[in-house]
Every structure is written in C-alpha cells, then in structure tokens.
Design a protein around this motif. Structure first.
Motif, PDB file in Angstrom:
ATOM      1  N   SER A  60     -45.004  16.521 -31.306  1.00  0.00           N
ATOM      2  CA  SER A  60     -44.220  17.595 -31.920  1.00  0.00           C
ATOM      3  C   SER A  60     -44.257  17.479 -33.437  1.00  0.00           C
ATOM      4  CB  SER A  60     -42.769  17.514 -31.447  1.00  0.00           C
ATOM      5  OG  SER A  60     -42.166  16.316 -31.918  1.00  0.00           O
ATOM      6  N   THR A  61     -43.669  18.465 -34.091  1.00  0.00           N
ATOM      7  CA  THR A  61     -43.612  18.457 -35.557  1.00  0.00           C
ATOM      8  C   THR A  61     -42.919  17.205 -36.078  1.00  0.00           C
ATOM      9  OG1 THR A  61     -43.572  20.875 -35.667  1.00  0.00           O
ATOM     10  CG2 THR A  61     -42.713  19.682 -37.572  1.00  0.00           C
ATOM     11  N   GLN A  62     -41.771  16.853 -35.491  1.00  0.00           N
ATOM     12  CA  GLN A  62     -41.032  15.683 -35.947  1.00  0.00           C
ATOM     13  C   GLN A  62     -41.815  14.406 -35.709  1.00  0.00           C
ATOM     14  OE1 GLN A  62     -38.109  15.793 -37.735  1.00  0.00           O
ATOM     15  NE2 GLN A  62     -38.739  13.667 -38.071  1.00  0.00           N
ATOM     16  N   THR A  63     -42.490  14.319 -34.558  1.00  0.00           N
ATOM     17  CA  THR A  63     -43.289  13.132 -34.254  1.00  0.00           C
ATOM     18  C   THR A  63     -44.399  12.954 -35.276  1.00  0.00           C
ATOM     19  OG1 THR A  63     -42.870  13.370 -31.884  1.00  0.00           O
ATOM     20  CG2 THR A  63     -44.766  12.039 -32.523  1.00  0.00           C
ATOM     21  N   ILE A  64     -45.022  14.047 -35.652  1.00  0.00           N
ATOM     22  CA  ILE A  64     -46.100  13.984 -36.650  1.00  0.00           C
ATOM     23  C   ILE A  64     -45.557  13.582 -38.012  1.00  0.00           C
ATOM     24  CG2 ILE A  64     -47.832  15.355 -37.884  1.00  0.00           C
ATOM     25  CD1 ILE A  64     -48.075  17.076 -35.359  1.00  0.00           C
ATOM     26  N   ARG A  65     -44.355  14.055 -38.343  1.00  0.00           N
ATOM     27  CA  ARG A  65     -43.791  13.777 -39.666  1.00  0.00           C
ATOM     28  C   ARG A  65     -43.236  12.355 -39.780  1.00  0.00           C
ATOM     29  NH1 ARG A  65     -40.897  19.560 -40.523  1.00  0.00           N
ATOM     30  NH2 ARG A  65     -42.519  20.531 -41.804  1.00  0.00           N
ATOM     31  N   ASN A  66     -42.913  11.731 -38.648  1.00  0.00           N
ATOM     32  CA  ASN A  66     -42.368  10.378 -38.681  1.00  0.00           C
ATOM     33  C   ASN A  66     -43.328   9.399 -39.361  1.00  0.00           C
ATOM     34  OD1 ASN A  66     -40.042  11.146 -37.362  1.00  0.00           O
ATOM     35  ND2 ASN A  66     -40.786  10.566 -35.330  1.00  0.00           N
ATOM     36  N   ARG A  67     -42.777   8.284 -39.842  1.00  0.00           N
ATOM     37  CA  ARG A  67     -43.618   7.270 -40.472  1.00  0.00           C
ATOM     38  C   ARG A  67     -44.655   6.726 -39.505  1.00  0.00           C
ATOM     39  NH1 ARG A  67     -40.267   2.836 -43.628  1.00  0.00           N
ATOM     40  NH2 ARG A  67     -39.195   2.702 -41.627  1.00  0.00           N
ATOM     41  N   THR A  68     -44.330   6.750 -38.217  1.00  0.00           N
ATOM     42  CA  THR A  68     -45.270   6.265 -37.208  1.00  0.00           C
ATOM     43  C   THR A  68     -46.323   7.318 -36.855  1.00  0.00           C
ATOM     44  OG1 THR A  68     -43.721   7.007 -35.494  1.00  0.00           O
ATOM     45  CG2 THR A  68     -43.597   4.691 -36.177  1.00  0.00           C
ATOM     46  N   GLY A  69     -46.249   8.478 -37.506  1.00  0.00           N
ATOM     47  CA  GLY A  69     -47.209   9.543 -37.199  1.00  0.00           C
ATOM     48  C   GLY A  69     -48.319   9.677 -38.226  1.00  0.00           C
ATOM     49  N   LYS A  70     -48.585   8.607 -38.979  1.00  0.00           N
ATOM     50  CA  LYS A  70     -49.612   8.651 -40.014  1.00  0.00           C
ATOM     51  C   LYS A  70     -50.988   8.991 -39.447  1.00  0.00           C
ATOM     52  CE  LYS A  70     -46.950   7.536 -43.500  1.00  0.00           C
ATOM     53  NZ  LYS A  70     -46.668   8.513 -44.581  1.00  0.00           N
ATOM     54  N   HIS A  71     -51.293   8.489 -38.225  1.00  0.00           N
ATOM     55  CA  HIS A  71     -52.603   8.762 -37.635  1.00  0.00           C
ATOM     56  C   HIS A  71     -52.731  10.248 -37.288  1.00  0.00           C
ATOM     57  CE1 HIS A  71     -49.582   7.364 -34.844  1.00  0.00           C
ATOM     58  NE2 HIS A  71     -50.222   7.857 -33.797  1.00  0.00           N
ATOM     59  N   PHE A  72     -51.608  10.869 -36.889  1.00  0.00           N
ATOM     60  CA  PHE A  72     -51.634  12.307 -36.619  1.00  0.00           C
ATOM     61  C   PHE A  72     -51.849  13.089 -37.914  1.00  0.00           C
ATOM     62  CE2 PHE A  72     -48.536  11.041 -33.086  1.00  0.00           C
ATOM     63  CZ  PHE A  72     -49.534  10.950 -32.141  1.00  0.00           C
ATOM     64  N   GLN A  73     -51.139  12.668 -38.957  1.00  0.00           N
ATOM     65  CA  GLN A  73     -51.267  13.329 -40.248  1.00  0.00           C
ATOM     66  C   GLN A  73     -52.696  13.208 -40.786  1.00  0.00           C
ATOM     67  OE1 GLN A  73     -48.200  11.893 -42.953  1.00  0.00           O
ATOM     68  NE2 GLN A  73     -46.689  11.861 -41.305  1.00  0.00           N
ATOM     69  N   HIS A  74     -53.279  12.031 -40.587  1.00  0.00           N
ATOM     70  CA  HIS A  74     -54.640  11.806 -41.066  1.00  0.00           C
ATOM     71  C   HIS A  74     -55.618  12.747 -40.361  1.00  0.00           C
ATOM     72  CE1 HIS A  74     -58.163   9.906 -42.634  1.00  0.00           C
ATOM     73  NE2 HIS A  74     -58.532   9.397 -41.474  1.00  0.00           N
ATOM     74  N   LEU A  75     -55.447  12.908 -39.070  1.00  0.00           N
ATOM     75  CA  LEU A  75     -56.324  13.790 -38.315  1.00  0.00           C
ATOM     76  C   LEU A  75     -56.178  15.241 -38.783  1.00  0.00           C
ATOM     77  CD1 LEU A  75     -58.390  13.921 -36.025  1.00  0.00           C
ATOM     78  CD2 LEU A  75     -56.501  14.285 -34.413  1.00  0.00           C
ATOM     79  N   ILE A  76     -54.953  15.646 -39.087  1.00  0.00           N
ATOM     80  CA  ILE A  76     -54.718  17.002 -39.605  1.00  0.00           C
ATOM     81  C   ILE A  76     -55.408  17.182 -40.951  1.00  0.00           C
ATOM     82  CG2 ILE A  76     -52.976  18.628 -40.436  1.00  0.00           C
ATOM     83  CD1 ILE A  76     -51.020  17.401 -38.426  1.00  0.00           C
ATOM     84  N   ASP A  77     -55.282  16.182 -41.822  1.00  0.00           N
ATOM     85  CA  ASP A  77     -55.913  16.255 -43.139  1.00  0.00           C
ATOM     86  C   ASP A  77     -57.429  16.395 -43.019  1.00  0.00           C
ATOM     87  OD1 ASP A  77     -53.626  16.126 -44.705  1.00  0.00           O
ATOM     88  OD2 ASP A  77     -53.577  13.940 -44.692  1.00  0.00           O
ATOM     89  N   VAL A  78     -57.998  15.627 -42.096  1.00  0.00           N
ATOM     90  CA  VAL A  78     -59.453  15.662 -41.908  1.00  0.00           C
ATOM     91  C   VAL A  78     -59.904  17.042 -41.431  1.00  0.00           C
ATOM     92  CG1 VAL A  78     -61.369  14.752 -40.541  1.00  0.00           C
ATOM     93  CG2 VAL A  78     -59.679  13.197 -41.498  1.00  0.00           C
TER      94      VAL A  78
END
Length: 214
Positions: A60-78
């Motif tokens: 979810s949005t909150q899961t991605i935004r959490n500090r533990t969601g860095k890998h999700f954020q990285h994939l979005i950035d890519v």
C-alpha cells in the motif's frame, strides 16, 4: 547522461535478498509500474502507485512510504526514470491551465510593450528550463570531473544589458508592480499570488536583483 537502468534487472536484484512475501510484493508492484509506464499520464507518485498496488494485492501507499519500504521506493524510481519522468505527481490538465492563464494574465496586465516583451521572454525561458530540469531529474547520472578547469561559455551580467533592458527588469521586480498584481515576494525570492499559488520559483527575485546590481 547515461541510459536508464532496465527495471527488470533491478527487480531481480531486489528479489535476491528478499523474503518470499517481499518478493511477491515487489513483483506485484513491478507489474503496476509497468502498466503505469504505458499510460498517458505517467503518474509514478507513491500515492497513485500505492493505491493501484494495494488493489492488486501489493504494498500500500503507507507501506511504500515507511522506512522499511526503501526497496519499493527504489523500484518506483527506476521505473519512473525508465519512463523519462520522476516520482513527482504530474500536473493535472486544470493545473496546467491555471499556470498558462497566470502567465497570460501577467503579460496582459503589463501596458509597457518593452517590459511585456522582457517578461514574456523570462516566462518562456522559465518554462524551457523547468522542462529541461524535469528531464534531467528523471535521467541524471552526473559525474563532475574536478581535474579540468571549468570554462564558462558566457557570463551574464548587467554590463551586457541596455539601459532600457535594465529598466524593464527593475520594473518587473518593483514593489509597485508586485502591489498592483497583489503578489507576495518571499524571503527566498519566490513570488506567489494572492491565493498562494507560485508565480516564480524560489530565487527568482534575488537572481534578478543580483543581475541588475541591486
């Protein structure tokens, strides 16, 4: 500027050290991002991606935004970089219309043809540089070589401006002009209208003042 990294490669790298649950979440998110890359809006904002991901059983949005969601954020950035954009939510049609209307309102409110021409040129340059900056943010992979001296192709200063051009710039950032337009100049040099909407980016007024030697 280097070519964007293949998101499929990044996905496999992220999955190598992930738990089974995280792998599944990454693959769902990857699928959502691939769909977004083919959409007309190219909206890779966490709010939008998180909503679509959750609907398909992903993070979810909150899961991605959490500090533990860095890998999700990285994939979005890519994926965003691969699509030629960023995570920043794109402007809606309405927002673009407002910006264009504001620009035209600025020009229509200037009676002096010289000042109007100068301000019109500044607006056009602002729009061009804003577009270029967005592209650079999406794909930048900049390496600064400090072994070679930097040679400036040109130096912009007041000596290169005619008296008429200087007067036009002075008028464009004068208190009288801002009062007439009901605009507010922030300490950072940013200019906002009476509704709080940004007219010029931070640094604008300060930069013009430096240019004309105020």
């Amino acid at each position: 500027m280097s070519n964007p990294v293949d998101p499929n490669i990044v996905l496999e790298e992220l999955c190598e050290s992930a738990t089974s649950r995280t792998k599944n979440a990454l693959r769902v998110l990857h699928s959502v991002l691939e769909q977004q890359s083919k959409s007309s809006t190219l909206d890779f904002s966490i709010a939008t991606v998180g909503k679509l991901s959750k609907e398909q059983g992903g993070p979810s949005t909150q899961t991605i935004r959490n500090r533990t969601g860095k890998h999700f954020q990285h994939l979005i950035d890519v994926w965003a970089s691969y699509a030629g954009t960023t995570r920043k939510k794109p402007l809606s049609v309405r927002q673009k219309q407002i910006l264009n209307c504001n620009d035209q309102h600025i020009l229509d409110s200037i009676d002096d043809p010289v000042i109007r021409a100068v301000v019109g040129s500044l607006i056009a340059e602002r729009n061009k540089f804003r577009d270029q900056l967005n592209v650079l943010k999406a794909n930048a992979d900049i390496v600064i070589d400090r072994t070679k001296p930097v040679e400036a192709s040109y130096i912009l200063n007041a000596d290169k401006l005619t008296p008429l051009e200087l007067q036009a710039l002075e008028a464009a950032i004068s208190e009288q002009f801002f009062d007439e337009m009901q605009w507010l100049v922030m300490p950072t040099g940013q200019v906002k209208d009476k509704d709080g909407l940004e007219i010029y980016k931070r640094g604008y007024v300060n930069a013009v003042r430096k240019l004309i030697g105020e």
